[in-house]
Design an enzyme around this catalytic site. Structure first.
Site, PDB file in Angstrom:
ATOM      1  N   ASP A  14       0.816  -1.196  -0.025  1.00  0.00           N
ATOM      2  CA  ASP A  14       0.055  -0.029  -0.094  1.00  0.00           C
ATOM      3  C   ASP A  14       0.834   1.247  -0.033  1.00  0.00           C
ATOM      4  O   ASP A  14       0.234   2.345   0.141  1.00  0.00           O
ATOM      5  CB  ASP A  14      -1.059  -0.184   1.160  1.00  0.00           C
ATOM      6  CG  ASP A  14      -2.053  -1.020   1.135  1.00  0.00           C
ATOM      7  OD1 ASP A  14      -2.151  -1.562   0.010  1.00  0.00           O
ATOM      8  OD2 ASP A  14      -2.256  -1.404   2.337  1.00  0.00           O
ATOM      9  N   ASP A  15       2.222   1.175  -0.123  1.00  0.00           N
ATOM     10  CA  ASP A  15       2.904   2.371  -0.290  1.00  0.00           C
ATOM     11  C   ASP A  15       2.749   2.831  -1.763  1.00  0.00           C
ATOM     12  O   ASP A  15       3.088   4.256  -1.834  1.00  0.00           O
ATOM     13  CB  ASP A  15       4.479   2.157  -0.035  1.00  0.00           C
ATOM     14  CG  ASP A  15       4.747   2.019   1.539  1.00  0.00           C
ATOM     15  OD1 ASP A  15       3.835   2.410   2.310  1.00  0.00           O
ATOM     16  OD2 ASP A  15       5.900   1.518   1.948  1.00  0.00           O
ATOM     17  N   LYS A  17       3.709   1.230  -4.855  1.00  0.00           N
ATOM     18  CA  LYS A  17       4.746   1.065  -5.971  1.00  0.00           C
ATOM     19  C   LYS A  17       4.065   0.949  -7.395  1.00  0.00           C
ATOM     20  O   LYS A  17       4.777   1.445  -8.129  1.00  0.00           O
ATOM     21  CB  LYS A  17       5.617  -0.315  -5.333  1.00  0.00           C
ATOM     22  CG  LYS A  17       6.274  -0.192  -4.096  1.00  0.00           C
ATOM     23  CD  LYS A  17       7.044  -1.450  -3.839  1.00  0.00           C
ATOM     24  CE  LYS A  17       6.123  -2.589  -3.878  1.00  0.00           C
ATOM     25  NZ  LYS A  17       5.035  -2.589  -2.932  1.00  0.00           N
ATOM     26  N   PRO A  92       7.783  -6.879  -4.735  1.00  0.00           N
ATOM     27  CA  PRO A  92       6.536  -6.713  -3.470  1.00  0.00           C
ATOM     28  C   PRO A  92       7.014  -6.414  -2.352  1.00  0.00           C
ATOM     29  O   PRO A  92       8.227  -6.372  -1.896  1.00  0.00           O
ATOM     30  CB  PRO A  92       6.351  -8.320  -3.649  1.00  0.00           C
ATOM     31  CG  PRO A  92       7.586  -9.166  -3.840  1.00  0.00           C
ATOM     32  CD  PRO A  92       8.075  -8.256  -4.876  1.00  0.00           C
ATOM     33  N   GLY A  93       5.851  -5.893  -1.495  1.00  0.00           N
ATOM     34  CA  GLY A  93       6.183  -5.327  -0.436  1.00  0.00           C
ATOM     35  C   GLY A  93       5.925  -6.249   1.039  1.00  0.00           C
ATOM     36  O   GLY A  93       6.323  -5.992   2.091  1.00  0.00           O
ATOM     37  N   HIS A  94       5.174  -7.199   0.574  1.00  0.00           N
ATOM     38  CA  HIS A  94       4.768  -8.103   1.693  1.00  0.00           C
ATOM     39  C   HIS A  94       6.189  -8.729   2.601  1.00  0.00           C
ATOM     40  O   HIS A  94       7.115  -9.062   1.856  1.00  0.00           O
ATOM     41  CB  HIS A  94       3.937  -9.495   1.419  1.00  0.00           C
ATOM     42  CG  HIS A  94       2.601  -9.176   1.456  1.00  0.00           C
ATOM     43  ND1 HIS A  94       1.919 -10.178   2.163  1.00  0.00           N
ATOM     44  CD2 HIS A  94       1.760  -8.428   1.338  1.00  0.00           C
ATOM     45  CE1 HIS A  94       0.515  -9.984   2.541  1.00  0.00           C
ATOM     46  NE2 HIS A  94       0.641  -8.874   2.071  1.00  0.00           N
ATOM     47  N   GLY A 447      15.923 -48.021   2.561  1.00  0.00           N
ATOM     48  CA  GLY A 447      14.485 -48.326   3.041  1.00  0.00           C
ATOM     49  C   GLY A 447      14.093 -47.912   4.135  1.00  0.00           C
ATOM     50  O   GLY A 447      15.318 -47.602   5.037  1.00  0.00           O
ATOM     51  N   SER A 451      12.783 -52.790   6.770  1.00  0.00           N
ATOM     52  CA  SER A 451      12.124 -53.296   5.559  1.00  0.00           C
ATOM     53  C   SER A 451      12.939 -54.612   5.025  1.00  0.00           C
ATOM     54  O   SER A 451      12.617 -55.081   4.178  1.00  0.00           O
ATOM     55  CB  SER A 451      12.330 -51.971   4.419  1.00  0.00           C
ATOM     56  OG  SER A 451      13.732 -51.816   4.491  1.00  0.00           O
ATOM     57  N   SER A 521      18.878 -44.020   4.981  1.00  0.00           N
ATOM     58  CA  SER A 521      19.379 -43.014   3.954  1.00  0.00           C
ATOM     59  C   SER A 521      18.097 -42.264   3.340  1.00  0.00           C
ATOM     60  O   SER A 521      17.858 -42.648   2.226  1.00  0.00           O
ATOM     61  CB  SER A 521      20.091 -43.320   2.782  1.00  0.00           C
ATOM     62  OG  SER A 521      19.840 -44.673   2.409  1.00  0.00           O
TER      63      SER A 521
END
Lengths: 613, 305
Positions: A14-15, A17, A92-94, A447, A451, A521
């Site tokens: 809301d600035d 841009k 973006p400003g967020h 696995g 397993s 792993s």
């Protein structure tokens, strides 16, 4: 003066841009009547300006954004005035979109920092400024917007300017231009405002048209990363690239890094001919005499000022991915034209971008900024980012998803890795394998717990040994008694565990052995990393497949029961993920097949893929 | 264009060097690169840049043209000439199913026709070629949704674009790693504007299809736009009559879907002056963009180029 000015526009939500860019485009006659009538239609639907045409709609491109009324990604616009050509990045400003801000800043020469006159300096203002500067922006313009809403009160403007001075000082920026504007009315954006007779400086557009952003190019030594080797026939070898710094002329002595051979520029080849010299920013092809070995990712530099070469760095990172940084995890680093394996060895600190303080951290999450130590697989040619964006900026890519996980800037090389050299040994892996009448290889079983990995591995090991093969079995549990005694079961520790085991397996394969690795792993990227340590055909990934229910029912060590009771944390399959292989070399379904059948299949596969000599 | 010092060309040199850098980077990463060649002015510039990037070799990839069979006749002649002159292989693909079913822009409507003869045809050709790097002549200034697309734009195995899954692009570092079936659409002209393209064509003396230059041509007025009657396949509506007008095209597509503008611009200088003074965007002549708000974005998500 630079013919093109690339700038990034940053500010909070809301600035205004997008309105600033819309207004610049509109007033510079870069908006066509059909585009205008379309946004007039859309203003009625999505606009935030009541009955007025909402110029922000010229740049807020995507449907979702239009509905939310915010910009969620970086948009680029090219436009020109009689005096200059511009490329503007709308970042973006967020607060959560730091990564887009960094993206927009990375190619910008200048940042326009937008502040709402009614709100003044916000935490995001400092945050955006800091990110812009970290990613290479050297020039700042502070635009105090919505001055019409504070009735062009000079006091408001001056106090915001003074506060921003404090921010800039603290970040280490020496100067900036402050301009009071109203994007809605266009005052001091493209035309001087009659409402602010007290302001004597330039309009925003005039400021952008005249600012000199040229880096001090004079005296910079020549550097060019090689992107592509052009070899149409055996007579011609052109080393293609874009000059990153300085200039080069025919006859100049150059040095090629990292290998280090010296040569001379024989010709500078351009379309339909050659030229005598080339300067920073130009895409050319060089031929060298005498011809030396040059590949993509090498850097050609002035012989008397070669680039640095190192394999350990201190660097700044902005994390850009949902999966947080794992220390020790192997990522792919892309630095100029070079792709190389790299991992973060240590996080020095995380940066609080609002106030610049340093916080202790064990990982970096999406949008976090931090300083880390980084190690690469091999020495790479580089320059500190301060000296060269081209040779000091890099990205890290996740091996499993191929996502761009982070962007970074090299601060300086670390310790004297140069003192630890590879010793060339006379007895090679090949010789060691042949002596054992076999081909060295690594069979990697992955696995879930229970397993059947260890059982199958043991059977395979016995069978190969009986056949007279030289083998070794690395088992997950056993290794944790010694080599990996200091590691727990957090994600970071699991990554390090696998790294060590993979390195040990590599040494054993180098010694000519058939190594069977039996490890849960769980992460794809570590298994891919393990594979990358071996030559093609040397690594067989075996997925020992059984459902979680089946494994939990078997539970030979009672671990699942404990995990279900919450007595064990980070248990794979329960509260820690298992990423099954996408294309395993072999998949063994242990719910259907007996361990003996699995071992048979595996032995068959080994013989078929890599005939034992 | 390495003659330095000509101030008016300075930023064109920069755009050119940037585009060549992008093209080389993409080819270095590619297993099966291809260039989509649409015969228009942007394609002409793109091809010229590719030839520069690899000179004295020819660009190490083929050209791919999606032929809807509704291109202006002048375009096809120009296409074959250009490919031969560049010494590059030209692959032409037409959606044979669509052709067999007699899909045309009149009976099926612009949207359906475009889906079948362009979007689906492109998917067929890309699947058949298994291309991983696809050069396109897209510019960010053409259309709003393109302003946010990356230079290296990731497409999934179904050739779809997901605006939320785009990779951030920092500096000139491009992440070119792909999973099986994925591809990258690479746009070396991202930062160029329409005027840049014309200025570059003038400076480099790049040949373009004659339809870009104003001449007397047979047209009908339809929905307030000038449509050129390129052959007798175009059915006239009641009350329509063919007349001769001095027209040119700012953008070239399929002839019944691309409107001309009345113009006297028959030289490059005149075209540049006209472009600078233009009151409408070039895509105004593209009828398919107007189907629906955000229509280009919807098409891109579906795999349109």
């Amino acid at each position: 003066m630079r013919p093109t000015l690339r700038f990034v526009l940053c500010g909070s939500v809301d600035d205004g841009k997008s309105t600033v860019i819309g207004r610049l485009l509109y007033d510079c006659r870069q908006v066509f009547s059909d585009q205008m009538s379309r946004i007039e239609r859309e203003s009625a639907r999505y606009g935030t300006q009541g009955r007025e045409t909402d110029l922000a709609l010229l740049v807020d491109g995507l449907r979702d954004e239009r509905e939310q009324g915010i910009t969620i990604d970086v948009a680029y616009k090219s436009f020109e005035t009689p005096r200059r050509r511009f490329v503007v990045a709308d970042a973006p400003g967020h607060e959560q979109y730091t990564r887009n801000m960094a993206t927009g800043a990375s190619t910008a020469d200048l940042a326009v920092v937008l502040v709402d006159a009614r709100k003044g300096i916000l935490p995001q203002t400092a945050r955006h400024t800091r990110i812009a500067v970290l990613f290479g922006v050297r020039h700042l313009v502070l635009a105090v917007n919505k001055m019409d809403l504070v009735l062009w009160d000079r006091g408001v403007f001056e106090s915001i300017k003074a506060r921003y001075h404090g921010v800039a000082d603290e970040i280490g920026v020496t100067g900036f231009q402050a301009i009071p504007v109203s994007a809605l009315t266009g005052d001091n954006l493209t035309r001087r405002s009659v409402s602010a007779p007290w302001y004597a400086g330039p309009t925003l557009l005039a400021c952008l048209e005249t600012v000199d952003v040229e880096e001090p190019a004079v005296g910079q030594p020549f550097r060019m990363p090689v992107q592509y080797v052009n070899r149409p026939d055996s007579d011609f070898r052109g080393y293609c690239g874009r000059v990153a710094a300085g200039e080069v002329a025919v006859g100049d002595a150059v040095r090629v890094s990292p290998a280090g051979p010296e040569s001379r520029v024989e010709s500078i080849v351009v379309w339909d001919g050659t030229c005598e010299r080339a300067v920073k920013g130009e895409s050319v092809a060089l031929t060298l005499f005498p011809d030396v070995d040059v590949t993509r990712g090498d850097v050609v530099a002035a012989a008397d000022a070669p680039v640095g070469v190192a394999d350990q760095f201190q660097a700044r990172l902005v994390w850009m991915h949902d999966d947080p940084l794992a220390v020790g995890r192997p990522y792919v680093m892309k630095l100029h034209a070079r792709e190389i394996g790299a991992s973060v060895t240590r996080i020095k600190h995380r940066l609080d971008v609002s106030n610049g303080s340093r916080l202790a951290a064990s990982t970096l999450h999406l949008n976090d900024l931090g300083t880390v130590n980084l190690a690469t697989d091999r020495p790479v040619p580089f320059a500190p980012f301060e000296e060269s964006r081209k040779l000091g900026g890099f990205i890290l890519i996740d091996r499993a998803t191929n996502a761009t996980a982070a962007a970074g800037t090299i601060r300086f090389p670390l310790m004297r890795a140069a003192n630890v050299k590879w010793q060339n040994l006379d007895i090679s892996k090949d010789i060691r394998s042949r002596l054992k009448l076999q081909q060295a290889q690594c069979v990697w079983l992955t696995g879930l717990s229970a397993s059947g990995k260890s059982t199958i591995a043991n059977l395979l090991d016995r069978r190969l040994t009986i056949e007279g093969r030289h083998t070794y079995l690395l088992d997950g549990d056993n290794v944790r008694h010694g080599l990996c005694r200091d590691l727990g079961f957090t994600e970071a520790d699991r990554v390090e565990n696998i790294r060590r085991v993979a390195e040990v397996a590599r040494l054993m394969v180098d010694a000519g052995l058939i190594v069977i690795v039996s490890f849960i792993s769980p992460f794809r990227s570590e298994r891919d990393y393990a594979r990358s340590l071996f030559e093609s055909g040397e690594f067989i990934e075996v997925f020992v497949d059984a459902s979680l229910e089946a494994c939990a029912a078997r539970d030979p060590k009672g671990l699942y029961a404990k995990a279900f009771r919450g007595e064990i944390k980070n248990f794979t399959g329960i509260d820690s993920p298992y990423q099954p292989p996408v294309h395993p070399d072999l998949q063994l379904d242990t719910e259907e097949l007996s361990p003996e059948e699995c071992a048979d299949l595996l032995a068959e596969r080994i013989e078929q893929e890599l005939p034992l000599k | 264009m390495n003659s330095k010092g000509d101030r008016s060309d300075a930023w064109l040199t920069e755009l050119e060097s940037e585009a060549i850098e992008i093209i080389r980077e993409a080819v270095a990463a590619a297993a099966r690169p291809v260039m989509l060649y649409s015969i228009g002015k942007d394609s002409s510039v793109l091809l010229h840049l590719a030839r520069k990037a690899f000179w004295p070799a020819s660009p190490p990839f083929p050209l791919l043209h999606i032929d809807t069979t509704w291109k202006f006749r002048d375009m096809i002649a120009f296409r074959d000439r250009t490919a031969a002159e560049a010494g590059m292989e030209l692959r032409v693909h037409t959606n044979e199913d669509g052709l067999r079913e007699g899909v045309d822009p009149f009976s099926h409507g612009a949207e359906r026709y475009t889906e079948i003869m362009k979007t689906a045809a492109l998917r067929q050709a890309l699947d058949a070629g298994e291309y991983d790097i696809i050069f396109v002549g897209a510019r960010r200034d053409e259309e709003k949704s393109r302003a946010k697309e990356r230079v290296f734009s990731l497409r999934n195995a179904a050739h779809q674009w997901d605006p939320k899954a785009q990779r951030p692009e920092l500096w000139n570092l491009y992440n070119t790693r792909l999973h099986r079936g994925e591809s990258l659409r690479v746009s070396p002209l991202s930062s160029w504007t329409e005027v840049d393209v014309w200025r570059y064509i003038a400076v480099e003396a790049i040949p373009v299809v004659p339809l870009y230059y104003a001449a007397e041509r047979p047209v009908v007025k339809r929905d307030g736009q000038w449509i050129m009657v390129d052959d007798d396949r175009m059915p006239l509506l009641p009350g329509e009559r063919t007349r001769e007008r001095r027209i040119r095209f700012r953008t070239l597509g399929c002839y019944p879907l691309t409107a001309a503008v009345e113009s006297d611009a028959d030289t490059l200088d005149a075209i540049i002056a006209e472009t600078l003074a233009a009151d409408g965007s070039e895509r105004r002549g593209r009828l398919i963009d107007h189907d629906r708000d955000g229509s280009m974005e919807l098409k891109k998500r579906a795999g349109y180029f």
